[in-house]
Design a protein around this motif. Sequence first.
Motif, mmCIF file in Angstrom:
data_model
loop_
_atom_site.group_PDB
_atom_site.id
_atom_site.type_symbol
_atom_site.label_atom_id
_atom_site.label_comp_id
_atom_site.label_asym_id
_atom_site.label_seq_id
_atom_site.Cartn_x
_atom_site.Cartn_y
_atom_site.Cartn_z
ATOM 1 N N SER A 162 15.970 17.512 -21.522
ATOM 2 C CA SER A 162 16.229 18.471 -20.448
ATOM 3 C C SER A 162 15.761 17.885 -19.125
ATOM 4 C CB SER A 162 15.528 19.803 -20.709
ATOM 5 O OG SER A 162 14.135 19.667 -20.592
ATOM 6 N N ALA A 163 16.262 18.495 -18.054
ATOM 7 C CA ALA A 163 15.866 18.089 -16.703
ATOM 8 C C ALA A 163 15.829 19.329 -15.825
ATOM 9 C CB ALA A 163 16.851 17.075 -16.148
ATOM 10 N N LYS A 164 14.833 19.370 -14.954
ATOM 11 C CA LYS A 164 14.739 20.451 -13.985
ATOM 12 C C LYS A 164 14.027 19.910 -12.751
ATOM 13 C CE LYS A 164 10.597 22.366 -16.179
ATOM 14 N NZ LYS A 164 10.012 23.539 -16.838
ATOM 15 N N THR A 192 9.861 17.338 -6.981
ATOM 16 C CA THR A 192 9.635 16.651 -8.250
ATOM 17 C C THR A 192 10.777 16.910 -9.229
ATOM 18 O OG1 THR A 192 7.246 16.890 -7.955
ATOM 19 C CG2 THR A 192 8.006 16.408 -10.173
ATOM 20 N N ILE A 193 11.147 15.870 -9.947
ATOM 21 C CA ILE A 193 12.135 15.977 -11.021
ATOM 22 C C ILE A 193 11.373 15.883 -12.332
ATOM 23 C CG2 ILE A 193 14.143 14.886 -12.097
ATOM 24 C CD1 ILE A 193 14.804 13.810 -9.228
ATOM 25 N N ILE A 194 11.570 16.860 -13.192
ATOM 26 C CA ILE A 194 10.823 16.926 -14.450
ATOM 27 C C ILE A 194 11.785 16.675 -15.603
ATOM 28 C CG2 ILE A 194 9.357 18.353 -15.918
ATOM 29 C CD1 ILE A 194 8.788 19.977 -13.247
ATOM 30 N N ILE A 233 8.678 13.076 -12.049
ATOM 31 C CA ILE A 233 9.041 12.013 -11.118
ATOM 32 C C ILE A 233 9.066 12.565 -9.704
ATOM 33 C CG2 ILE A 233 10.860 10.414 -10.430
ATOM 34 C CD1 ILE A 233 11.704 10.346 -13.381
ATOM 35 N N THR A 234 8.334 11.898 -8.809
ATOM 36 C CA THR A 234 8.379 12.221 -7.390
ATOM 37 C C THR A 234 9.008 11.027 -6.676
ATOM 38 O OG1 THR A 234 6.363 13.527 -7.652
ATOM 39 C CG2 THR A 234 7.033 13.010 -5.396
ATOM 40 N N ILE A 281 4.388 10.942 -13.301
ATOM 41 C CA ILE A 281 3.168 11.375 -13.984
ATOM 42 C C ILE A 281 3.507 11.644 -15.439
ATOM 43 C CG2 ILE A 281 1.405 13.167 -14.137
ATOM 44 C CD1 ILE A 281 1.675 13.495 -11.107
ATOM 45 N N ILE A 282 2.764 10.977 -16.316
ATOM 46 C CA ILE A 282 2.892 11.168 -17.756
ATOM 47 C C ILE A 282 1.498 11.460 -18.294
ATOM 48 C CG2 ILE A 282 3.602 10.137 -19.951
ATOM 49 C CD1 ILE A 282 5.265 8.135 -18.311
ATOM 50 N N ASN A 283 1.369 12.564 -18.996
ATOM 51 C CA ASN A 283 0.073 12.970 -19.555
ATOM 52 C C ASN A 283 -1.019 13.005 -18.493
ATOM 53 O OD1 ASN A 283 1.234 13.129 -22.104
ATOM 54 N ND2 ASN A 283 0.709 11.027 -22.605
#
Length: 106
Positions: free
Chosen positions: A53-55, A60-62, A79-80, A87-89
């Motif tokens: 999924s993407a939002k 920021t894109i998640i 993702i910025t 950012i991961i974890n």
Amino acid sequence: MLTAQYLLQGKYRLTTLPHEMKMSHWVHPPVLVHTETNEHILNLAGNRWDLRSAKESQDTIILQLARYPDGSKDYEIKITPRTKTAIINGTPHPLTKLAEVLDAIA
């Protein structure tokens, strides 16, 4: 899964490039492109990462990704593009190293 989605007021295009890993097992790796410059922000084409999924949220894109063949665990990547970080974890990483970081965690 949609094959193209525009995010952050159309500044970024998220596409997937599906490929068959083995008979009837498809993954949909994401490719994120800046629409004005055609710069690849993220390119996981040909990789084992499957976009679930993407939002978007503010700037920021998640993305929710799972790694084939173990699709039981999803990873959230924030993702910025403006700062070229992901950012991961809870840990920030440069976008240029994102594919390496993803491969290391799974």
